[in-house]
Design an enzyme around this catalytic site. Structure first.
Site, PDB file in Angstrom:
ATOM      1  CB  ALA A  61     -14.413  17.452  18.614  1.00  0.00           C
ATOM      2  N   GLY A 106     -10.621  16.422  22.510  1.00  0.00           N
ATOM      3  CA  GLY A 106     -11.464  15.358  23.033  1.00  0.00           C
ATOM      4  C   GLY A 106     -10.709  14.065  23.268  1.00  0.00           C
ATOM      5  CD  GLU A 109     -12.043  17.706  26.622  1.00  0.00           C
ATOM      6  OE1 GLU A 109     -12.602  18.563  27.324  1.00  0.00           O
ATOM      7  OE2 GLU A 109     -12.304  17.553  25.403  1.00  0.00           O
ATOM      8  CD  GLU A 129     -10.068  21.456  23.582  1.00  0.00           C
ATOM      9  OE1 GLU A 129     -10.491  20.302  23.714  1.00  0.00           O
ATOM     10  OE2 GLU A 129      -8.997  21.858  24.089  1.00  0.00           O
TER      11      GLU A 129
END
Length: 255
Positions: A61, A106, A109, A129
């Protein structure tokens, strides 16, 4: 555009293009959702490749964008974040991730939303994270544990460590490791082969597996049974069985 969709020979390539690291800011997330929904609708898209380019898949992100968000802002935004990734996971067609360089946070993911993952020898994957005082928020705690098991997923999530391609293969986080220059070609070939297959049967197979994983075995068997019987109403089933009887296995030409 930060994300594009190009279609050729039945394969749609969803390409992340936000140099230098394909950071997944809000605009990129929203565009990803739009193109996943477009790929779902388009009949000329029979399979999909997720691709970040030759250098990096996606490094995660946009931390600078998130840093200024407070709790209230993220309560609102977190649903949009998850919806973007869920739209990719729910494309009812075969989806392969072509992973080069970093697939972190991300980015990892997003790769988890694919049905199959081909990684470059130089790829590095992880969910870092926790190093920011956070947990994965785009499906990582759920999809990673379903893919590689809860203990292995917790190791990656608790430590935030990156794994190289060879360890990712051992963990089951990726399905094939190839030289970096071959990643996209091999991913496209995987998708192109399936793009020639029976579209409704492939959709049924994907939905039966995915939905079955979310429920108990009896309900999963009922889902499978419903799809199995339903495919007897399709032209592809007639084509496949006729070809098998007349020509032998593996020679059917599906429309």
């Amino acid at each position: 555009m930060t994300v594009t969709l190009e279609v050729a020979d039945g394969v749609g390539t969803i390409r992340l293009d936000r140099p230098p690291m394909n950071a997944l800011d809000i605009a990129t997330q929203d565009r990803l959702r739009e193109l996943a929904e477009e790929a779902t609708r388009r009949e000329d898209v029979r399979a999909v490749v997720l691709w970040g380019g030759e250098k990096v898949f996606a490094a995660g992100a946009d931390i600078k964008e998130m840093q200024v968000m407070d709790h209230a802002a993220m309560v609102v935004r977190s649903r949009g974040l998850q919806d973007a990734f869920t739209a990719v996971a729910r494309i009812p067609k075969p989806v392969v991730a072509a992973i080069t360089g970093y697939a972190l946070g991300g980015g990892c993911e997003l790769a988890l939303c694919a049905d199959y993952r081909i990684a470059a020898e130089n790829a590095k994957l992880g969910q870092p994270e926790i190093l920011l005082g956070l947990i994965p928020g785009a499906g990582g705690t759920q999809r990673l544990s379903r893919l590689i098991g809860p203990s292995r997923a917790k190791d990656l999530i608790f430590t935030g460590r990156m794994v190289k391609a060879d360890e990712a293969l051992t963990l089951g986080l990726v399905d094939r490791v190839v030289p970096a220059e071959e990643v996209y070609a091999q991913a496209h070939a995987w998708a192109a082969k399936l793009a020639q297959g029976p579209a409704l049967a492939l959709r049924a197979a994907k939905e039966a597996v995915d939905a079955g994983l979310e429920t108990d075995i009896d309900t999963g068997l009922a889902i499978e049974r419903t799809w199995f019987a339903g495919l007897f109403a399709t032209e592809d089933r007639e084509t496949g069985m006729r070809s098998f009887v007349e020509e032998g296995p593996g020679k059917a030409k599906f429309r």
